[in-house]
Design a protein around this motif. Structure first.
Motif, PDB file in Angstrom:
ATOM      1  N   ALA A  66       3.262   0.444 -10.590  1.00 41.72           N
ATOM      2  CA  ALA A  66       3.555  -0.948 -10.977  1.00 41.72           C
ATOM      3  C   ALA A  66       3.104  -2.001  -9.996  1.00 41.72           C
ATOM      4  O   ALA A  66       3.897  -1.723  -8.941  1.00 41.72           O
ATOM      5  CB  ALA A  66       4.646  -1.048 -11.787  1.00 41.72           C
ATOM      6  N   GLY A  67       2.530  -2.919 -10.185  1.00 38.07           N
ATOM      7  CA  GLY A  67       2.395  -4.152  -9.224  1.00 38.07           C
ATOM      8  C   GLY A  67       1.754  -5.327  -9.814  1.00 38.07           C
ATOM      9  O   GLY A  67       1.176  -5.038 -11.097  1.00 38.07           O
ATOM     10  N   HIS A  68       1.908  -6.250  -9.197  1.00 37.97           N
ATOM     11  CA  HIS A  68       1.379  -7.748  -9.700  1.00 37.97           C
ATOM     12  C   HIS A  68       0.438  -8.649  -8.470  1.00 37.97           C
ATOM     13  O   HIS A  68       0.970  -8.302  -7.584  1.00 37.97           O
ATOM     14  CB  HIS A  68       2.406  -8.666 -10.406  1.00 37.97           C
ATOM     15  N   SER A  69      -0.355  -9.292  -9.291  1.00 41.65           N
ATOM     16  CA  SER A  69      -1.082  -9.924  -8.257  1.00 41.65           C
ATOM     17  C   SER A  69      -1.695  -8.998  -7.281  1.00 41.65           C
ATOM     18  O   SER A  69      -2.618  -8.015  -7.670  1.00 41.65           O
ATOM     19  CB  SER A  69      -0.220 -10.892  -7.270  1.00 41.65           C
ATOM     20  N   PHE A  70      -1.753  -9.139  -5.888  1.00 44.14           N
ATOM     21  CA  PHE A  70      -2.290  -8.213  -5.044  1.00 44.14           C
ATOM     22  C   PHE A  70      -1.760  -6.779  -5.275  1.00 44.14           C
ATOM     23  O   PHE A  70      -2.491  -5.727  -5.212  1.00 44.14           O
ATOM     24  CB  PHE A  70      -1.846  -8.324  -3.482  1.00 44.14           C
ATOM     25  N   GLY A  71      -0.640  -6.637  -5.505  1.00 42.48           N
ATOM     26  CA  GLY A  71       0.096  -5.196  -6.088  1.00 42.48           C
ATOM     27  C   GLY A  71      -0.763  -4.672  -7.272  1.00 42.48           C
ATOM     28  O   GLY A  71      -1.168  -3.687  -7.456  1.00 42.48           O
TER      29      GLY A  71
END
Length: 212
Positions: free
Chosen positions: A162-167
């Motif tokens: 799981a990650g957000h934006s660049f993640g």
């Protein structure tokens, strides 16, 4: 697993912050400490890059039981949010692993830019600070995962990234290039603009290997 949609909502909410903002890092709640045994470990990559690995092991794991494992990027900020969002009503808790950096702030902007982004197709100063997603993937596969398996009773056939934006961009990179490495992928607000959309394969079908 009902817990994973809650994590996705939490990641989306946090991703609405400005990209370079440094919001206060959340503290672990008393409930989180009640349900999990929580530790952290500093790890060095083969390239002498410095990381901090967080791990939350459910306290109610029975003998010989193996639990699903959730890997969370940007862990300095996101790990406490992921752990705090768990309640028993969501079912058995997974092992939660956060991959972060040796910092006190929530986000190491230069490091996450370096690690979470694929190479841009053409030289461009806007993308020159990134491009090492494959090296970071190898670090997770060959350093982080083996270490986690010595620390907690995880089921290697039930892994989520799981990650957000660049993640989130790195989550898509892993899905499109190493889809067999995890069984579930949560990419919240992925930065697909990076490298003019280089993360999206120019092939059909998009996936050469299905998550197993």
């Amino acid at each position: 697993m009902r817990y994973l949609p809650v994590v996705l909502i939490t990641l989306i909410a946090s991703s609405l912050l400005p990209a370079r903002a440094q919001p206060p890092v959340a503290t672990l709640s008393e409930n989180a400490k009640r349900y999990f045994s929580i530790e952290q470990h500093d790890m060095e990559s083969t390239r002498q890059l410095q990381y901090r690995i967080f791990i939350a092991t459910p306290r109610d794991i029975a003998a010989q039981e193996k639990r699903p494992v959730l890997y969370v990027l940007d862990a300095n900020a996101q790990f406490p949010l992921a752990v705090n969002s768990y309640t028993p009503a969501q079912g058995p808790a997974p092992v939660i692993v956060g991959i972060g950096y040796r910092i006190d702030q929530g986000y190491d902007i230069p490091a996450r830019t370096r690690d979470y982004t694929p190479p841009a197709p053409t030289p461009d100063p806007d993308f020159g600070a990134g491009g090492e997603a494959e090296l970071f993937y190898q670090f997770i596969q060959h350093s982080v995962k083996p270490w986690v398996e010595t620390q907690a009773p995880v089921n290697p056939q039930q892994q989520t990234l799981a990650g957000h934006s660049f993640g989130g961009l790195f989550v898509l990179y892993t899905l499109f290039n190493h889809g067999e490495s995890f069984q579930r992928y949560l990419a919240a607000s992925p930065s697909i603009w990076w490298g003019d959309g280089v993360v999206i394969p120019k092939r059909s079908p998009l996936l050469t290997a299905q998550p197993t």
